[in-house]
Design a protein around this motif. Structure first.
Motif, PDB file in Angstrom:
ATOM      1  N   GLY A   1       0.787  -1.228   0.000  1.00 37.32           N
ATOM      2  CA  GLY A   1       0.000   0.000   0.000  1.00 37.32           C
ATOM      3  C   GLY A   1       0.816   1.272   0.000  1.00 37.32           C
ATOM      4  O   GLY A   1       0.268   2.363  -0.086  1.00 37.32           O
ATOM      5  N   HIS A   2       2.160   1.152   0.070  1.00 33.15           N
ATOM      6  CA  HIS A   2       3.047   2.316   0.048  1.00 33.15           C
ATOM      7  C   HIS A   2       3.681   2.387  -1.346  1.00 33.15           C
ATOM      8  O   HIS A   2       4.743   1.805  -1.589  1.00 33.15           O
TER       9      HIS A   2
ATOM     10  N   ILE B   1      -3.598  -3.142  -7.635  1.00 33.51           N
ATOM     11  CA  ILE B   1      -4.172  -3.094  -6.292  1.00 33.51           C
ATOM     12  C   ILE B   1      -3.072  -3.173  -5.241  1.00 33.51           C
ATOM     13  O   ILE B   1      -3.060  -2.416  -4.258  1.00 33.51           O
ATOM     14  N   ASN B   2      -2.126  -4.082  -5.438  1.00 38.71           N
ATOM     15  CA  ASN B   2      -1.047  -4.244  -4.455  1.00 38.71           C
ATOM     16  C   ASN B   2      -0.150  -3.018  -4.391  1.00 38.71           C
ATOM     17  O   ASN B   2       0.394  -2.700  -3.334  1.00 38.71           O
TER      18      ASN B   2
ATOM     19  N   ASP C   1      -5.336   1.774  -1.199  1.00 44.10           N
ATOM     20  CA  ASP C   1      -6.568   2.564  -1.169  1.00 44.10           C
ATOM     21  C   ASP C   1      -6.577   3.695  -2.192  1.00 44.10           C
ATOM     22  O   ASP C   1      -7.577   4.395  -2.336  1.00 44.10           O
ATOM     23  N   LYS C   2      -5.471   3.880  -2.895  1.00 41.39           N
ATOM     24  CA  LYS C   2      -5.425   4.890  -3.968  1.00 41.39           C
ATOM     25  C   LYS C   2      -5.882   4.308  -5.303  1.00 41.39           C
ATOM     26  O   LYS C   2      -6.008   5.037  -6.280  1.00 41.39           O
TER      27      LYS C   2
ATOM     28  N   GLY D   1      -7.833   3.349  -8.347  1.00 40.91           N
ATOM     29  CA  GLY D   1      -9.020   3.930  -8.952  1.00 40.91           C
ATOM     30  C   GLY D   1      -9.068   5.440  -8.906  1.00 40.91           C
ATOM     31  O   GLY D   1      -9.882   6.060  -9.590  1.00 40.91           O
ATOM     32  N   ARG D   2      -8.199   6.068  -8.111  1.00 43.24           N
ATOM     33  CA  ARG D   2      -8.183   7.527  -8.065  1.00 43.24           C
ATOM     34  C   ARG D   2      -7.458   8.058  -9.298  1.00 43.24           C
ATOM     35  O   ARG D   2      -6.345   7.633  -9.624  1.00 43.24           O
ATOM     36  N   ALA D   3      -8.078   9.012  -9.955  1.00 44.86           N
ATOM     37  CA  ALA D   3      -7.594   9.466 -11.259  1.00 44.86           C
ATOM     38  C   ALA D   3      -6.144   9.912 -11.229  1.00 44.86           C
ATOM     39  O   ALA D   3      -5.365   9.583 -12.145  1.00 44.86           O
ATOM     40  N   ARG D   4      -5.758  10.647 -10.197  1.00 41.20           N
ATOM     41  CA  ARG D   4      -4.369  11.148 -10.147  1.00 41.20           C
ATOM     42  C   ARG D   4      -3.382  10.005 -10.154  1.00 41.20           C
ATOM     43  O   ARG D   4      -2.387  10.028 -10.880  1.00 41.20           O
ATOM     44  N   TRP D   5      -3.631   8.976  -9.335  1.00 35.76           N
ATOM     45  CA  TRP D   5      -2.662   7.898  -9.182  1.00 35.76           C
ATOM     46  C   TRP D   5      -2.714   6.925 -10.346  1.00 35.76           C
ATOM     47  O   TRP D   5      -1.697   6.328 -10.707  1.00 35.76           O
TER      48      TRP D   5
END
Length: 272
Positions: free
Chosen positions: A99-100, A178-179, A183-184, A186-190
């Motif tokens: 997640g990092h 996903i890995n 939690d980011k 699906g966020r457009a920026r990422w």
């Protein structure tokens, strides 16, 4: 094209021929903690005894969906072959993101810095240090190729094997995305940040892509998009698409196109 040397010794004997050194990538501890295993190592193979040192070096990032590392056939086996052909090879055991998202690339950039800091010791030209990666390791390598932090960590060239490139739904390998993003996801920026085909510009290093057309794990469109944008930006690029092989062949001896693949790889590095 430079011919690969034909090895006639057992694999165990080849292992002892390659001088190896293992480095802790962050001997004083990493700046960022991934909340899991924070040990990153770099195993460096220098050219075999009696083999002319080409002065080239390559950092290798194994795949594994950002969940594990296929460090054998996508890491150490490739490194030993490169060392037998006069190329210093460094296998990176990078930390998984957990997640990092920044952590794998932090490790890969530091690996390149380590090779360049030791260039004189290993007979390496600092201007000829590349990065390679397989599958999710290809995404990692393409991240370092397209997201530059400092001159010491910019690769001189890249090799991407059946890579994940995009983070966009329907193109990416969903598990890897996903890995990496947690939690980011699906966020457009990422999504755009880690769709590395969209991050190519005229400073992106020359890159070769190698994959199979019947890859049902990572869509071929990942490589096609990266290659097209390299060409559109005037970057030297080369792509080899083998008709069969699926995904994850690495240095497996049962891959039907292993010999032409390894010859193409050695030839590409020799021209850097």
């Amino acid at each position: 094209m430079r011919k690969l040397m034909m090895l006639t010794v057992l694999a165990t004997a080849t292992w002892t021929m390659n001088a190896q050194q293992v480095f802790n990538v962050w001997p004083d501890g990493p700046a960022d903690n991934n909340g899991a295993d924070n040990t990153s190592t770099l195993t460096v193979y220098t050219p075999s005894e009696g083999v002319e040192n080409t002065g080239k070096a390559l950092v290798i990032c194994p795949g594994g969906g950002y969940a594990m590392l296929a460090i054998g056939h996508e890491g150490h086996e490739m490194a030993r072959l490169l060392a037998d052909n006069g190329i210093t090879a460094a296998v990176l055991k990078y930390r998984l993101p957990n997640g990092h998202h920044n952590i794998p690339a932090d490790d890969a950039r530091e690996a390149i810095r380590i090779v360049r800091r030791h260039a004189q010791d290993w007979g390496v030209d600092p201007a000829k240090v590349g990065i390679s990666g397989f599958s999710a390791g290809g995404h990692l390598a393409s991240t370092v190729l397209t997201h530059h932090k400092d001159s010491l960590s910019i690769p001189s060239y890249g090799l991407l094997f059946y890579p994940v490139i995009s983070a966009r739904p329907g193109i990416t390998h969903e598990g890897s995305a996903i890995n990496l993003l947690g939690d980011k996801m699906g966020r457009a920026r990422w999504v755009r940040e880690y769709s590395n085909d969209e991050q190519i510009d005229k400073t992106t290093p020359p890159t070769m892509l190698l994959l199979s057309s019947d890859d049902n794990t990572v869509p071929v469109d990942n490589s096609l998009r990266f290659y097209k944008n390299l060409i559109d930006n005037g970057i030297e690029a080369e792509m080899h698409i083998y008709p069969v092989g699926g995904h994850g062949w690495g240095m497996n001896k049962d891959f039907s196109y292993r010999r032409p693949m390894t010859e193409a790889m050695i030839d590409w590095i020799s021209r850097r």
